[in-house]
Design an enzyme around this catalytic site. Structure first.
Site, PDB file in Angstrom:
ATOM      1  N   ARG A  17     -10.543 -11.284   1.541  1.00  0.00           N
ATOM      2  CA  ARG A  17     -11.438 -12.303   0.983  1.00  0.00           C
ATOM      3  C   ARG A  17     -10.840 -13.695   1.099  1.00  0.00           C
ATOM      4  O   ARG A  17     -11.577 -14.689   1.114  1.00  0.00           O
ATOM      5  CB  ARG A  17     -11.768 -11.951  -0.470  1.00  0.00           C
ATOM      6  CG  ARG A  17     -10.611 -12.010  -1.436  1.00  0.00           C
ATOM      7  CD  ARG A  17     -10.905 -11.250  -2.722  1.00  0.00           C
ATOM      8  NE  ARG A  17     -10.956  -9.813  -2.478  1.00  0.00           N
ATOM      9  CZ  ARG A  17     -11.236  -8.914  -3.434  1.00  0.00           C
ATOM     10  NH1 ARG A  17     -11.508  -9.318  -4.668  1.00  0.00           N
ATOM     11  NH2 ARG A  17     -11.254  -7.627  -3.156  1.00  0.00           N
TER      12      ARG A  17
ATOM     13  N   LYS B 169       0.824  -1.198   0.000  1.00  0.00           N
ATOM     14  CA  LYS B 169       0.000   0.000   0.000  1.00  0.00           C
ATOM     15  C   LYS B 169       0.866   1.258   0.000  1.00  0.00           C
ATOM     16  O   LYS B 169       2.030   1.218   0.416  1.00  0.00           O
ATOM     17  CB  LYS B 169      -0.875   0.032   1.262  1.00  0.00           C
ATOM     18  CG  LYS B 169      -1.973  -1.010   1.317  1.00  0.00           C
ATOM     19  CD  LYS B 169      -2.740  -0.870   2.635  1.00  0.00           C
ATOM     20  CE  LYS B 169      -3.860  -1.886   2.718  1.00  0.00           C
ATOM     21  NZ  LYS B 169      -4.946  -1.598   1.765  1.00  0.00           N
TER      22      LYS B 169
END
Length: 510
Positions: free
Chosen positions: A361, A287
């Site tokens: 996920r 990130k």
């Protein structure tokens, strides 16, 4: 330690240091809300021009502090805006705003509308949540003052004419249970990520479970809560590939925690699944540095499902709840999962990893399959899952996706809890998009810019085995940069109250 009580006294005669009343916004001037009639009577005709001279409108979020100069027994009157109508949502927000404004007072009386159990619960929850502060890491300031000390009132009274009625007392006590659960979730989210890595988070849940048992271990019909923890060796041996793959780059291994509440005679079983990424660097798909410090909040979903389960048990709601908190730390390391790797999820489905920053996920997939083994009647997962949902709905609204009936239940629960949500679709095209991998059963992402939050929901749907299910994406409202209403800055505890209300609804239906 603040004490909270119910009382039926007149707000004009109470000797609390601060008395709080509500104002409803009108076309030309604000009106005093129910509960504050005696205050308006004490001021008489002087009240309206005084409010006009101060520019008070009654709009939501407005707070005005007025010295009473002997007009009331209380030396300070605090006026809080309710907006255009009295609702439980407006009451929560107003009480929360009052809690932050009423500092340096020994006592406070809330004379907001409290003519029903629902209003009493909203006012109590709102004040408790608005008064929340995370001070665990504060010490002595430069002036020698203890910065961990609390300048909130030590004695808080909720005024209502029904103070002695059983439904009112029950609502008051229920509000305290729910607010305490939200505070627990906030505490976990606000804890620095180096101090709440997966093993430490799992231990914190174990401690919360054992503390619950100790607190409630008395009398017949005591609610029972069980905690089970899978460590890295057990996860690997049983094939929890999603958790193992995400945790490979960290020196602290992943954990899967199960919290179970099985009340006697329950006929409905709800499974809750929470994303517990204790820190998300993005892995090898790293990130940007800006804002990365807020990635300690990537375990807010797990915090919410655990805290909500404990609240449901404390309230003794007759619904079986099993919560799974999937915990991992997504870091860079020599053994970190690489884009292009193929991971086998618990149960056997394979997933091609294309972006290690879409790790949530992966751990949820493992936990959803595990949750399904208990054959629940419905499944709800809660996760700070996608930035796409924040782009779509902003930072105060969660997205709800899944089966229409379960989504409707979640929306109704969120309204009752005073938490904002909005239904989002899972278009049919997503069914094919998640199957575009040429080397595995499913593609973790497909790098199409549009509909990322909807794709993530479609991916999760692959692991619920057709059971009634809803996915709550709380990426926006789980962590706030500033306070508003009863929501404080930092970890918000979003989702806890909604899940409790969901279980209330299931209990009423049973």
């Amino acid at each position: 330690m603040t004490t909270y009580t119910l009382r039926s006294a007149s707000p004009a005669k109470t000797r609390a240091d601060v008395v709080v009343i509500g104002l409803v916004q009108g076309d030309d001037r604000p009106a005093v809300a129910p509960g504050g009639e005696d205050v308006a009577k004490a001021w008489g005709r002087k009240l309206s021009p005084m409010l006009a001279s101060l520019g008070v409108t009654g709009k939501a979020g407005e707070v005005t502090r007025i010295p009473t100069a002997g007009t009331l027994s209380s030396p300070v009157l605090l006026l809080v805006g309710l907006g255009t109508e009295v609702s439980t949502t407006a009451l929560r927000a107003a009480a929360g705003s009052a809690a932050r404004a009423a500092t340096n007072a020994a006592s406070l009386a809330l004379a907001l509308p409290a003519t029903s159990p629902a209003e009493v619960r909203a006012v109590t929850e709102g004040y408790l949540l608005g008064a929340y502060a995370f001070t665990s890491y504060k010490g002595t300031g430069k002036d020698g003052k203890d910065t961990t000390s609390d300048d909130r009132p030590a004695d808080v009274v909720v005024l209502t004419a029904d103070a002695r009625k059983k439904p009112t007392v029950a609502a008051f006590e229920e509000a305290r249970v729910v607010a305490a659960a939200v505070a627990t979730a906030r505490d976990w989210v606000n804890t620095p990520p180096g101090d709440l890595r997966p093993p430490a988070f799992a231990r914190a849940v174990e401690t919360a479970g054992s503390d619950f048992v100790k607190e409630h271990a008395h009398g017949r019909g005591t609610p029972k809560v069980g905690v089970t923890v899978w460590d890295e060796e057990q996860l690997a041996a049983q094939g929890f590939g999603g958790l193992i793959s995400v945790g490979r780059g960290s020196s602290e291994p992943p954990r899967l925690v199960e919290l179970s509440y099985v009340p006697k005679g329950a006929t409905t079983h709800l499974a809750l699944v929470g994303k517990g990424i204790t820190f998300d660097s993005g892995g090898l798909s790293i990130k940007p540095a800006q804002g990365m410090h807020e990635m300690k909040s990537d375990m807010a979903g797990a915090a919410a499902v655990v805290a909500a389960t404990l609240a449901v048990a404390a309230l003794r709601l007759p619904v079986r709840v099993t919560a799974y908190a999937a915990m991992a730390e997504n870091m860079l390391g020599s053994d970190a999962t690489r884009p292009g790797d193929v991971v086998t999820i618990y149960g056997g489905r394979t997933v091609e990893v294309l972006n290690t920053d879409a790790e949530g996920r992966m751990v949820l997939a493992d936990a959803l399959v595990k949750a399904g083994e208990g054959e629940p009647d419905l499944v709800v997962d809660v996760a700070t899952l996608t930035g796409a949902m924040v782009v779509a709905l902003g930072d105060r609204v969660a997205g709800v996706m899944g089966d229409d009936e379960v989504v409707a239940r979640m929306r109704a629960a969120a309204v009752a809890a005073g938490e904002e949500s909005w239904p989002m679709p899972i278009p049919e095209e997503m069914h094919e998009r998640v199957r575009t991998s040429k080397v595995a059963d499913l593609a973790q992402v497909d790098w199409v810019r549009w509909g990322g939050g909807l794709y993530a929901a479609a991916f999760l749907r692959e692991f619920v085995a057709g059971r009634p299910w809803a996915h709550l994406d709380i990426a926006g409202p789980a962590f706030g940069s500033s306070a508003h209403g009863h929501v404080t800055a930092g970890g918000t505890g979003y989702g806890v109250s909604t899940l409790v209300e969901l279980v209330r609804g299931l209990a009423d239906q049973a």
